[in-house]
Design a protein around this motif. Structure first.
Motif, short mmCIF file in Angstrom:
data_model
loop_
_atom_site.label_atom_id
_atom_site.label_comp_id
_atom_site.label_asym_id
_atom_site.label_seq_id
_atom_site.Cartn_x
_atom_site.Cartn_y
_atom_site.Cartn_z
N VAL A 78 32.78 -18.04 115.94
CA VAL A 78 33.35 -19.20 116.63
C VAL A 78 34.64 -18.82 117.33
N LEU A 79 35.48 -18.03 116.68
CA LEU A 79 36.74 -17.60 117.27
C LEU A 79 36.49 -16.79 118.54
N GLN A 80 35.50 -15.92 118.51
CA GLN A 80 35.15 -15.14 119.70
C GLN A 80 34.73 -16.06 120.85
N LEU A 81 33.94 -17.05 120.54
CA LEU A 81 33.48 -17.97 121.58
C LEU A 81 34.63 -18.85 122.10
N LEU A 82 35.60 -19.15 121.25
CA LEU A 82 36.80 -19.85 121.73
C LEU A 82 37.53 -18.98 122.75
N ALA A 83 37.63 -17.69 122.46
CA ALA A 83 38.28 -16.75 123.39
C ALA A 83 37.49 -16.62 124.67
N ILE A 138 43.90 -12.37 120.08
CA ILE A 138 43.99 -11.29 121.07
C ILE A 138 45.07 -10.29 120.66
N LYS A 139 46.22 -10.81 120.26
CA LYS A 139 47.32 -9.93 119.86
C LYS A 139 46.93 -9.02 118.70
N ASN A 140 46.09 -9.53 117.82
CA ASN A 140 45.69 -8.76 116.63
C ASN A 140 44.42 -7.94 116.84
N GLY A 141 43.84 -8.03 118.04
CA GLY A 141 42.63 -7.28 118.31
C GLY A 141 41.42 -7.80 117.56
N TRP A 142 41.37 -9.11 117.33
CA TRP A 142 40.29 -9.73 116.57
C TRP A 142 39.14 -10.19 117.46
N VAL A 143 39.38 -10.28 118.76
CA VAL A 143 38.32 -10.75 119.68
C VAL A 143 38.28 -9.84 120.91
N GLU A 144 37.14 -9.85 121.55
CA GLU A 144 37.00 -9.14 122.81
C GLU A 144 37.41 -10.09 123.93
N VAL A 145 38.09 -9.57 124.95
CA VAL A 145 38.40 -10.35 126.14
C VAL A 145 37.42 -9.91 127.21
#
Length: 228
Positions: free
Chosen positions: A172-177, A220-227
């Motif tokens: 879900v967090l990735q899709l938010l990003a 993003i700052k923590n590198g938890w999701v792909e941009v």
């Protein structure tokens, strides 16, 4: 509880369309309408709304200036800016004046209702497309700051925060990003919007942030999701 709303927009047909959507929600009450930013303060003082929906482009006093004046006089006011502009400069300028939300006029009814509920509850809401643009700008600035080429982001190792979130919450967090709305996330994961809302609420609580945008920035700052 009833959420009292004031709508400020100089285009009567659009304003009526927004009011019609909001009137479908039993907990919403559109208490007043105006067609100029100059009316905003007067209407807020008269009706004490929970949320003000403000068009950005209006004659005499535009939405951003009206928001600035309103927040200056009534700091607790909650304003959602309506705009045709998705450029991050417009967004950041509006947020700096004190707006709690920023919606594009291409929004669907669900996004409008969700934005009002989130902002009335003390959070902030950005149109998914706007969030995606801000994320891309953050990515660009990060790459420039690192003094590297545009391939910088692809070299980042994505480390899912499984110490903090469940695997589903990471998705879900990735899709938010990615700039997805609750409906878009539900369609992508084959789950209901209510389930998505529960996941988002859990994510915000676990990450100790106030809203979706803050969650994406921290991720993003923590590198938890792909941009992407």
């Amino acid at each position: 509880m009833t959420t009292k709303i004031v709508i400020i927009d100089d285009h009567q047909l659009f304003r009526e369309g927004v009011k019609r959507i909001l009137d479908f929600e039993r907990s919403f009450d559109v208490v007043a309408e105006g067609d100029d930013g100059a009316e905003a303060i007067t209407l807020v003082e008269e009706y004490n709304p929970d949320v003000v929906i403000m068009d950005i482009n209006m004659p005499n006093v535009n939405g951003v200036e009206a928001t600035r004046q309103l927040i200056e006089k009534h700091p607790d006011s909650k304003v959602i800016i309506l705009s045709i502009h998705d450029d991050e400069n417009y967004v950041t300028h509006a947020l700096k004046t004190g707006a709690s939300g920023y919606l594009l006029k291409e929004m669907d009814a669900d996004a409008l209702v969700e934005a009002v509920k989130v902002v009335a509850d003390g959070g902030s809401y950005l149109h998914p497309k706007v969030t995606h643009n801000l994320v891309n700008e953050y990515r660009r600035l990060s790459a420039v700051g690192a003094g590297s080429s545009s391939g910088y982001s692809s070299q980042i190792e994505i480390r899912r925060p499984l110490h903090l979130l469940t695997r589903r919450e990471c998705e879900v967090l990735q899709l938010l990003a990615d700039g997805k709305s609750n409906r878009g996330i539900g369609e992508a994961l084959y789950i209901s919007e209510k389930t998505v809302k529960n996941h988002v609420s859990n994510i915000l609580q676990k990450m100790n942030v106030n809203d979706r945008t803050q969650a994406v920035v921290v991720a993003i700052k923590n590198g938890w999701v792909e941009v992407r």
